[in-house]
Design an enzyme around this catalytic site. Structure first.
Site, short mmCIF file in Angstrom:
data_model
loop_
_atom_site.label_atom_id
_atom_site.label_comp_id
_atom_site.label_asym_id
_atom_site.label_seq_id
_atom_site.Cartn_x
_atom_site.Cartn_y
_atom_site.Cartn_z
N HIS A 82 55.01 50.94 66.81
CA HIS A 82 53.77 50.42 67.43
C HIS A 82 52.96 49.64 66.39
CE1 HIS A 82 50.14 51.07 70.16
NE2 HIS A 82 49.59 50.65 69.02
N GLU A 83 52.77 50.23 65.22
CA GLU A 83 51.96 49.57 64.19
C GLU A 83 52.68 48.38 63.57
OE1 GLU A 83 48.90 50.18 63.82
OE2 GLU A 83 48.89 51.94 65.11
N HIS A 86 52.03 45.37 65.64
CA HIS A 86 50.74 44.76 65.29
C HIS A 86 50.87 43.92 64.01
CE1 HIS A 86 48.36 46.69 68.31
NE2 HIS A 86 48.55 47.91 67.85
N ASP A 195 43.44 49.55 71.04
CA ASP A 195 43.99 48.22 71.32
C ASP A 195 43.37 47.62 72.58
OD1 ASP A 195 45.66 48.45 69.11
OD2 ASP A 195 47.23 49.44 70.26
#
Length: 399
Positions: A82-83, A86, A195
């Protein structure tokens, strides 16, 4: 290695000391905060004592705990994915990411700058939940495939029998899939700094053209959502669900504070735009020679001044630094014969910086060192810079 490279290397090492560095995929440091151990243990305990025993009462202890540990590890790998989503999207817009840290409440990709346009903000924000939802779909699909074609019908007729029929790997995937889906949906809640809050900020920013207003409104939504979670958590505690309630309260408190902090950080970033160490440093300070006796230093400098860091010079060139820590362990009887040159710190890179260092990086370095920093150019000390100096500068320049 030049002075700027040494400074950047020292900063990376210092920042890495806040957690356990486990690797650098795509050149991004991955660190595990010690608080992560708490949630890891809680997840393993919950799976090993409640979830999997309920699904598989006939499993032996070794199978149950092995699957529980594997599920927890894969869950944190999902958070990392997930990170990383980003971080890689940030790079597409020219925004560097120093490192990713996984901690008690999830993860954070530490970007070197904020997005400069609503489109970048939207895409950087949305790609994280999209990754979690994608992983949720993949894990769930594979788990259902492994469960067999009759699993869905059996689940509707007899859920206990359906779950008990799952293999260890299918059980792991059918837990991990929904959890990632929930994670993706939760992050889409329109409250900054989640987010979804960043997506909301991007929309308001695009509509109004005002980043400050967009951040304030998104932060207000984040605080409101945090307070709602705290309220729901308190209600759960009152109804007897102590663990779930306390966890909601903790997450709500964290989100509310993070929302407030994020808005203050934007104001601070604007205030420090274009400001360097040279602008904030103190130029009136004491210097000491390497030949000075420790006793003389303690009596006439250390005890007579509020200064916390003393540059040690030789022919006007910096050769070392002295603080209370270097002299307090010297026995009183030895201070008359021991010189500062014998006890001074020679690891200059840890406590020095260039005059052109950005104020944002100065604040980070001060937070890591816990001591003032010497501003040095060409071996000459131009000034000293402490947290108190930066606070004084900001107080004088805030509107």
């Amino acid at each position: 290695m030049n002075s700027e490279q040494r400074e950047q290397s020292t900063q990376r090492n210092a920042l890495g000391s806040r957690g356990w560095r486990i690797g650098s995929p795509f050149g991004i440091d991955i660190c595990l905060d010690p608080s992560l151990l708490i949630i890891f243990v809680l997840i393993v305990y919950m799976l090993g004592t409640m979830v999997f025993p309920g699904w598989h009462p006939n499993w032996d202890n070794s199978t149950r705990w092995l699957v529980a540990i594997s599920a927890a590890v894969l869950f944190f790998a999902s958070l990392l994915a997930h990170e990383l989503a980003h971080a890689l999207m940030s790079r597409r817009f020219g925004i560097g990411v120093r490192r990713i840290t996984l901690f008690l409440f999830g993860g954070v990709a530490e970007m070197e700058d904020e997005p400069h346009e609503p489109r970048a903000e939207f895409l950087i924000a949305i790609v994280g939940p999209a990754m979690s939802l994608f992983l949720g779909l993949v894990f769930s699909s594979i788990g259902l495939y492994m469960a067999g074609p009759g699993f869905a019908d059996l689940l509707a007729e007899d859920s206990d029998a359906a779950l008990a029929s799952l293999s260890p790997l299918a059980s792991l995937l059918l837990w991990l899939g929904p959890v990632n889906t929930i994670l993706g949906i939760f992050n889409l809640v329109p409250g900054f700094p989640l987010d979804g809050g960043r997506v909301l900020r991007a929309a308001i920013w695009w509509f109004t053209g005002d980043l400050h207003r967009a951040t304030r409104l998104a932060s207000d939504a984040g605080r409101l959502f945090g307070w709602l979670m705290i309220f729901l958590g308190v209600m759960q505690v009152i109804s007897g669900m102590l663990f779930q309630g306390l966890w909601l309260v903790m997450i709500g408190w964290f989100l509310s504070n993070a929302a407030s902090t994020s808005y203050r950080m934007l104001i601070l970033r604007d205030l420090l735009e274009g400001v360097t160490a040279r602008d904030m440093m103190r130029t009136h300070f004491e210097r000491v020679p390497a030949q000075m006796r420790v006793a003389d230093f303690v009596e006439n400098h250390l005890m007579q001044s509020s200064q916390l860091l003393w540059p040690v010079l030789e022919d006007e060139q910096l050769i070392g630094l002295v603080t209370l820590e270097e002299v307090r362990h010297i026995p009183a009887g030895d201070r008359e014969v021991t010189t500062l040159g014998a006890v001074m710190r020679k690891d200059l890179a840890a406590l020095t910086l260039a005059p052109g260092t950005e104020a944002r990086l100065v604040l980070e370095r001060l937070g890591v060192s816990g001591l003032p920093l010497a501003v040095v150019e060409g071996g000459r000390v131009l000034g000293l810079l402490s947290a108190a100096d930066t606070a004084k500068w900001m107080a004088l320049h805030q509107q």
